[in-house]
Every structure is written in structure tokens, then in C-alpha cells.
Motif scaffolding. Structure first.
Motif, PDB file in Angstrom:
ATOM      1  N   TYR A  63      40.238  37.158  -7.749  1.00  0.00           N
ATOM      2  CA  TYR A  63      41.535  37.459  -7.936  1.00  0.00           C
ATOM      3  C   TYR A  63      42.578  36.318  -7.461  1.00  0.00           C
ATOM      4  CZ  TYR A  63      39.248  41.653  -9.490  1.00  0.00           C
ATOM      5  OH  TYR A  63      38.521  42.767 -10.151  1.00  0.00           O
ATOM      6  N   LEU A  64      42.407  36.385  -6.130  1.00  0.00           N
ATOM      7  CA  LEU A  64      43.319  35.271  -5.555  1.00  0.00           C
ATOM      8  C   LEU A  64      43.304  34.015  -5.946  1.00  0.00           C
ATOM      9  CD1 LEU A  64      43.293  36.353  -1.691  1.00  0.00           C
ATOM     10  CD2 LEU A  64      45.167  36.348  -3.288  1.00  0.00           C
ATOM     11  N   ILE A  65      42.160  33.560  -6.424  1.00  0.00           N
ATOM     12  CA  ILE A  65      42.203  32.110  -6.905  1.00  0.00           C
ATOM     13  C   ILE A  65      42.728  32.075  -8.258  1.00  0.00           C
ATOM     14  CG2 ILE A  65      40.264  30.313  -7.522  1.00  0.00           C
ATOM     15  CD1 ILE A  65      38.600  31.193  -5.190  1.00  0.00           C
ATOM     16  N   ALA A 112      44.972  33.810  -9.559  1.00  0.00           N
ATOM     17  CA  ALA A 112      46.555  34.022  -9.445  1.00  0.00           C
ATOM     18  C   ALA A 112      47.164  32.636  -8.803  1.00  0.00           C
ATOM     19  CB  ALA A 112      46.810  35.128  -8.546  1.00  0.00           C
ATOM     20  N   VAL A 113      46.465  32.082  -7.876  1.00  0.00           N
ATOM     21  CA  VAL A 113      46.887  30.865  -7.254  1.00  0.00           C
ATOM     22  C   VAL A 113      46.962  29.819  -8.543  1.00  0.00           C
ATOM     23  CG1 VAL A 113      46.755  28.846  -5.848  1.00  0.00           C
ATOM     24  CG2 VAL A 113      46.553  31.162  -4.987  1.00  0.00           C
ATOM     25  N   LEU A 155      50.111  30.518 -10.978  1.00  0.00           N
ATOM     26  CA  LEU A 155      51.258  30.134 -10.284  1.00  0.00           C
ATOM     27  C   LEU A 155      51.404  28.665 -10.222  1.00  0.00           C
ATOM     28  CD1 LEU A 155      53.497  31.276  -8.717  1.00  0.00           C
ATOM     29  CD2 LEU A 155      52.277  30.523  -6.603  1.00  0.00           C
TER      30      LEU A 155
END
Lengths: 312, 466
Positions: free
Chosen positions: B444-446, B448-449, B452
Motif C-alpha cells: 500500500y505504501l509503495i 501510494a508513493v 504521489l
């Protein structure tokens, strides 16, 4: 709902933390590479302005100065050392003013030539290129305004992408405008012997460069220039303003005089736009940039105009 | 307002908070709020076309009301004809007038006749084909007595202007979606988290994959005369993934947003590039439009109940209209025709359901994808002539070389991996992370980055123009 919001907020927090860590880490890795690119010249320019003798002449503005000026010629003619502090209009005029202020001393002369479109564009704050300069020279963080800090989140993604491109995607690509294309005075020389590319920008369908009669002048920018002029006056610094180089066909006269009217209380080294307008075949890669071999001609014109003003 | 704009990222949290915490006292208040947010969302783009949306909304609401209260069959027929004429008239005026005028002019000129039709410079209102179809589905269903007309104008306005799907679908049928506006909405944690995952994956597909592919696709298709062979093949393949990620990404975001507001929108894409034949592809691609055409065009034409030749003609008509629905350009008609040609053999050659080996299945998937991609060339090309020249140059082989950087290629591989692993789920990402729960949050973090980092591009969605 409570559980959902808690998780969402926690995730958002971790995400932004993660993004900031990636941003800072990648910026630290990218900084040495970035400083070899065009905007890295800011380090040499800062070095020069700090170390030359007083009183000095400081050239402030966008790339229309460094592409079109032979600072050494000014230095020899007016017998004062010159620091060409111009970089690129995208960096924003606020940056120019704030970055040179600490080095201006009583008796100095500042020559200001903002690009024509700087008067109408809203992004005089500089946006992402301003953040790029902060990667090259982290001390610039102190001159970021509150507005710029507020805009930073909008550019995190952009900076991450740029960092990625520099580190991975464009690793082997040739840099067209590098730090070492600037000479000791801070003038750009990378276009030496290069032909005009006017076909590209004179026929620009997107109208990026085509200024209109009814162009609305940005009041904030006018205020910024006035404030800088007041600052100079208070410090006993002579500040002259003039028009930047532009393509003859693309500037409507009315617009140029509108600018002059807004800033008529300032010292103009020329308020005649024709002193700064050129034919398309005399321009290099944008309406703001002259061919290298016209640098001296343009500089001599400025010297003559300046001498006139200084004698008055 | 674009989903991939900063404005929307501010707009939606405000809507979410007000919707669940301020106007949650009654369904009526929530509906009124949804209608207003829909108008703001649509009017943000150009407020003048809001009047068009309102006109369509009021007209079909009134038609529905009179259809309900009128028993006389002839009058009812007149009413539905009026609704059809009004909605299709809107499309004709705003979308097809210039196309038909110019086409007729060209036809006359072939016979040496010079006819000058006045062409007008009209801006195409965004999403007009979607909301007129959704509005039409209401009047048709009321006419067919499949549902009762609603007397609640606010609920109807909320149904038509429901912002998550207002501009590019899924086109929800009134019988299925309108009743949901009369049900009490209770916040459901599972539904909401599933919505967030859909939004995340949708944004990734649009902002990262589709927009990255778009840069290459635009360059290759606009300058195809400078390229040949493999690069043009890659251009077509990239476009296949661009349009898939763009449109299914939009749908995922729309479905995710709807879930956060307590609604379920229908599945619009079901891994279409894993289809083993064209018939299956059309059961997986833009499902809401396919079912709309099936219910309101194919079936009324007689469907497959008559002779095999009549069925084939009906299918041909549906595909041609479907092509025309996408835009007033011969390229879209050609695209529809090509798909009809792909589809028709399955009408004449009836095969028994068979289980094939993995290798045959893979080969079928590959062939179907190749056919679909070939048809996309017509869809993407600026003119028919461009499409033929493009195809012609595609066969001038000059070795394997990738256009520019390989980032789009690796992103497509990543998409295929996630889609393949998660293909039994409505959201591939959920399917993938369920298989590898330990990497869930890292994933999820990757994503999202990456979103962005690519968010600034803010390219419009392809289907907004339809």
C-alpha cells in the motif's frame, strides 16, 4: 466508523512520514548530481558574490541576463566587479531578491531585468525549481516564504519523480545545460557557436511565449519589485530596472508600457522596449535568449544606457 | 473536477465528513446533499453545462411521472418517444451534428453535388453519453413497467448526478440503482476498507500506469510516420494498457468512492485482457455499457430469438452503435465494425463448452488480446487513413527496440502480475494482498508513493470525452 477513521489517519500519517523519508533520502543522494546540472551554478554565483570587492554590480533576473550578457565587458567599462546572479525565470523572482539581499552593501548597483512574462505569471514564487535549489543548497530553506511552505506538499510527488529520473531513468542521458557552462562571472556560455532554434518557439502553438495586449499584470509581483527597490534605497544601493530580451513579434507595445506605468517611480535604465527587442533569427532557444555572438552587442547597449543614467 | 486533481482530494474528504456526520439524520438530507455535491462536481468543469444536466434530469423525471400516471398506451408510447428523442437529440446536437453534416457533405461531393451544411463549434459536454444513457434507462424501465416512477425528485436528482459515476459510469440501471437512494445508509467498515483499496489501485492504474503509457502512446501515434515495425506494435500495446488502466482505474475509483458513501456500483471491468475469446472479452469489458446495449438495443431488435442471420445483423448494429457512442468519428465506427467481425463467427459456429489445456488457454488469451489491440489502433488513430498507414508501417520490421525508457513496459508487467494473481477478486489488489498478507502494508505504501510521484501530471481520463 471510528476504527476506519483511526486506521485511515494512521495510514496517512505513516504514508507521509514514509514519503518525507524517501524525499529527504533521495534528495541527499541526488544533490551531488543535481549540483552538476544547470542550477548548480547557483553555488558558484554565491561564492563569487561573497568574495568580490565592494562596491559591485549585481545582475538580478532570469536567464535573459546570463544568456545575453558579457559581465566582464561591464566590469571593464564601468570599473566595478560584476556578479551575474541570474539563473532561470522558473526559480521565481522572490528567490532572486531574497538570495542576493544578504550580500548587497551600501554603494552597490543592482540591475534588474525580469522577463516580460514574470509580470503576468502567478508563479513568481518559483514552485518546484525553488525546491530543487534547496536540494543543491539546503541553506536556501531559510528564505522560503510561508506561501512556499504551504505549497510544498503539492510538489512532494514532483520532486520524488525528478529525483527518480535523475537517479534511475535519466542516469545516462546527456545534460544539455550544465553548471560548468557558466563562466567565472556567472554568464552562460553553453550556446557558443550554436544556431538559432527560433522555428520551435516562434511557432509555438501553445502560446507559452506569446504575450497578449490584455495580459493582466500580477499586482503581487509589482509589489515585490517595489519592495525590493525600497530595500535598496534604504541601504543606499542603486537599483535600475529595464526590460529583458524578447522576440520583436511576440511583445505587444501596450503591454510593455503597462509594465512601465506600474513601476514608473523606479529607476529605469531604459523604458523603451525597442532597446531589448530582437528578430527571431537573432534568438537562440527561447524569445528570452540571444545567440551567443550577440552577447557583446547587447551588453554594450546596456553599458551605454547605464552610463547615461549614472551620469544623470 | 478530475479525480486526479488536488481540488478533488480536498473536495471528497469534506463531502465524506459532511455526509456521515452532518447530513446523516435522514435519507432525504443525504440525498439532497449528494445531488448538490454532484452539481458542484459537474459544474466545476463548466457551470453552463450544468443547465444541460438539469434539463435532462427534469425532463426525464417528468416523463417518468407522466408514464406512471398515464394508462393510455398511445400516450405512453408518445412519452417514451419524446424521452428517447430528447436524450438522443442532446447527443446528436452536442456530439454528432458536425460529424453527420460533414459526412453528408462528403457523400454529396462524391456525386459531384456541392451542399453546404452549417457546422457549429460546440464544446462536447463531459460525460454526456453516460448520464443520458443512465437517464434513459429510467424512462425505459418505467415505460416497460419494470419499476414505478419515483415521486421523489431529490432522490432522482441524486441518482442521476451521483458524482462518483456521473462522468464516466458505470452506467447504472434505474431498477438496480435508484432503489438504493431510498434505503438507509449505514457505515460499514468492511465496505469502506474495500472502497479505499479500490481507490488506491484505481489511482495507481490511472496516475502511474495509464499516464506513463500515454506519454509514449501520444508520441508514437502522433508521429507514426517516423516509426515503423516493433515500435508501432509497442505503441498499440501500450495504448491497449493505457485505455484499460485509464478507464478501469476510473471505475475502480468511482466504485471505491461509492462504497465510502455506502453504495455499491456494478462491476465494469472483469480482467478483460484475460478473456479467451472475443465473446468473453465483451462480457468483461465496459460491462455496464454492454448490458445497456443488450437490454435496450439488442433485445428490442429481436435479440437472438429469430434467425441466425437476423441475430448476426442485430449484433452488427449493436457494435456499430457502440462504436458511434464512443464518438463522432469514422475511426470509432471502424473499431465497432471490426469487433462485430471478430464476434460474428461465434454466432454461426456454435461450439460446446470445452476445457482446454493451459497452453491452449494461454494461446487463446494471447490471440484475443492481439485482436483487441489491433482494433484499438482504429480507436486511437486520428483518422481512418492514419490507422491504415499505421498498420501498414507496423509490418515494416526493423528489429526489436523500445520507445524511450522501459518504465511503461515494467509497469505493465507489474499490472499483469497483480491482475493475474488477484483475478478471482473484484479488486485485483485485494486478491494479491490476500495471497501475500505479509507485504500488505508495504505494498500500500509503495503504491501510494508512486501515485504521489506521478500525481502532478493530472491528465484527463480518456472516457471523459465520450
Amino acid at each position: 466508523m471510528k476504527k476506519f477513521l483511526q486506521k485511515l489517519i494512521l495510514f496517512s500519517f505513516v504514508f507521509f512520514l514514509f514519503a518525507i523519508i524517501v524525499l529527504v533520502a533521495s534528495s541527499a543522494i541526488v544533490a551531488p548530481k543535481l549540483s552538476k546540472r544547470g542550477r548548480g551554478c547557483v553555488l558558484d554565483k554565491l561564492n563569487r558574490i561573497q568574495n568580490i570587492q565592494q562596491p559591485k554590480i549585481v545582475l538580478v533576473g532570469g536567464s535573459n541576463i546570463c544568456y545575453n550578457t558579457n559581465s566582464k565587458l561591464i566590469e571593464d567599462s564601468l570599473h566595478m566587479p560584476v556578479a551575474d546572479m541570474s539563473i532561470n525565470a522558473n526559480v521565481g523572482m522572490q528567490f532572486y531578491f531574497e538570495s542576493v539581499k544578504p550580500y548587497l552593501k551600501s554603494g552597490d548597483i543592482v540591475i534588474l531585468t525580469p522577463e516580460y512574462d514574470a509580470y503576468s505569471k502567478i508563479n513568481f514564487l518559483g514552485d518546484e525549481s525553488m525546491y530543487e535549489l534547496n536540494i543543491i543548497h539546503p541553506k536556501f530553506i531559510s528564505i522560503l516564504s510561508a506561501k512556499q511552505w504551504l505549497r510544498l506538499p503539492l510538489y512532494i510527488g514532483n520532486i520524488l519523480k525528478d529525483n527518480y529520473n535523475i537517479l534511475v531513468a535519466d542516469k545516462n542521458s546527456k545534460i544539455s545545460n550544465g553548471r560548468y557552462d557558466y563562466n567565472a562571472w556567472g554568464d552562460y556560455e553553453g550556446h557558443k557557436n550554436l544556431p538559432s532554434q527560433s522555428g520551435k518557439f516562434m511557432n509555438n502553438k501553445e502560446d507559452d511565449y506569446n504575450l497578449k495586449e490584455n495580459q493582466i499584470i500580477n499586482e503581487d509581483f509589482i509589489q515585490l519589485v517595489k519592495n525590493f527597490s525600497i530595500y535598496c534605497k534604504q541601504k543606499n544601493i542603486k537599483c535600475f530596472i529595464g526590460y529583458g530580451v524578447y522576440a520583436k513579434k511576440l511583445v505587444p507595445e501596450e503591454y510593455a508600457f503597462k509594465i512601465h506605468n506600474e513601476l514608473k517611480e523606479m529607476n529605469w535604465f531604459t523604458n523603451n522596449p525597442n532597446d531589448c527587442l530582437y528578430d527571431a533569427n537573432q534568438l537562440f532557444d527561447s524569445p528570452n535568449h540571444l545567440l551567443f555572438n550577440l552577447q557583446n552587442q547587447r551588453t554594450e547597449k546596456i553599458i551605454a544606457l547605464l552610463k547615461k543614467q549614472l551620469h544623470n | 473536477m478530475l479525480f486526479n486533481s488536488w481540488t478533488f482530494l480536498i473536495f471528497f474528504p469534506i463531502v465524506f465528513i459532511l455526509y456521515w456526520f452532518v447530513v446523516n439524520k435522514s435519507i432525504k438530507m443525504q440525498n439532497a446533499f449528494l445531488a448538490i455535491t454532484g452539481f458542484v462536481f459537474y459544474g466545476w468543469w463548466d457551470w453552463r453545462f450544468l443547465l444541460l444536466l438539469l434539463l435532462s434530469l427534469i425532463t426525464d423525471f417528468a416523463v417518468g411521472y407522466f408514464l406512471q400516471t398515464t394508462i393510455n398506451t398511445a400516450k405512453r408510447k408518445l412519452l417514451i418517444i419524446f424521452s428517447l428523442a430528447f436524450n438522443i437529440g442532446l447527443l446528436v446536437v452536442f456530439k454528432y451534428y458536425n460529424f453527420f453534416a460533414q459526412s453528408l457533405q462528403n457523400i454529396f461531393s462524391v456525386f459531384g453535388l456541392k451542399v453546404d451544411f452549417v457546422t457549429v463549434n460546440i464544446i462536447l459536454p463531459v460525460g454526456i453519453s453516460f448520464y443520458t444513457f443512465q437517464s434513459l434507462s429510467y424512462t425505459i424501465q418505467v415505460y416497460r413497467k419494470k419499476m414505478e416512477a419515483t415521486k421523489d425528485f431529490i432522490a432522482y436528482a441524486a441518482y442521476i448526478s451521483f458524482f462518483p459515476q456521473l462522468i464516466a459510469g458505470p452506467i447504472e440501471k434505474a431498477t438496480q440503482f435508484l432503489p438504493k437512494f431510498f434505503e438507509k445508509r449505514i457505515f460499514n467498515y468492511t465496505q469502506a476498507t474495500s472502497g479505499v483499496k479500490l481507490i488506491l489501485w484505481g489511482y495507481f492504474k490511472k496516475v502511474v500506469i495509464a499516464d506513463t503509457c500515454a506519454a509514449y502512446v501520444n508520441d508514437i501515434f502522433n508521429n507514426y510516420t517516423h516509426y515503423k515495425g516493433f515500435i508501432l506494435i509497442i505503441g498499440a500495446v501500450y495504448f491497449a494498457f493505457q485505455i484499460y488502466c485509464d478507464f478501469s482505474g476510473y471505475t475502480d475509483i468511482a466504485r471505491g468512492l461509492a462504497k465510502l458513501l455506502g453504495f455499491e456500483l456494478m462491476l465494469n471491468f472483469n480482467y478483460p485482457y484475460f478473456a479467451k475469446n472475443i465473446r468473453e472479452f465483451w462480457h468483461r469489458w465496459h460491462i455496464s455499457l454492454s448490458t445497456w446495449f443488450r437490454d435496450y438495443l439488442f433485445v428490442p431488435l429481436g435479440g437472438s430469438k429469430k434467425t441466425i442471420n437476423k441475430t448476426a445483423i442485430n449484433i452488427l448494429i449493436v457494435f456499430l452503435v457502440s462504436g458511434l457512442w464512443h464518438g463522432a468519428n469514422a475511426t470509432f465506427i471502424c473499431w465497432g465494425l471490426l469487433h462485430a467481425l471478430y464476434y460474428l463467427p461465434s454466432v454461426y459456429i456454435k461450439r460446446k463448452e470445452q476445457t482446454y489445456s493451459r497452453l491452449i488457454n494461454t494461446l487463446n488469451i494471447f490471440i484475443t488480446f492481439a485482436l483487441v489491440t489491433f482494433a484499438w489502433i482504429f480507436f486511437r488513430a486520428n483518422t481512418i487513413t492514419d490507422a491504415f498507414h499505421y498498420i501498414n508501417r507496423m509490418f515494416h520490421w526493423n528489429g526489436i527496440q523500445f520507445p524511450g525508457k522501459t518504465s511503461a513496459f515494467f509497469l505493465i508487467l507489474f499490472l499483469l502480475m497483480i491482475d493475474w494473481v488477484g483475478r478471482n477478486n473484484e479488486n485485483a489488489l485485494t486478491g494479491f494482498v490476500n495471497k501475500f498478507p505479509s507485504v500488505r502494508y508495504a505494498m500500500y505504501l509503495i503504491l501510494a508513493v508512486f501515485i504521489l510521484a506521478n500525481f502532478y501530471q493530472q491528465q484527463s481520463f480518456i472516457y471523459f470525452q465520450f
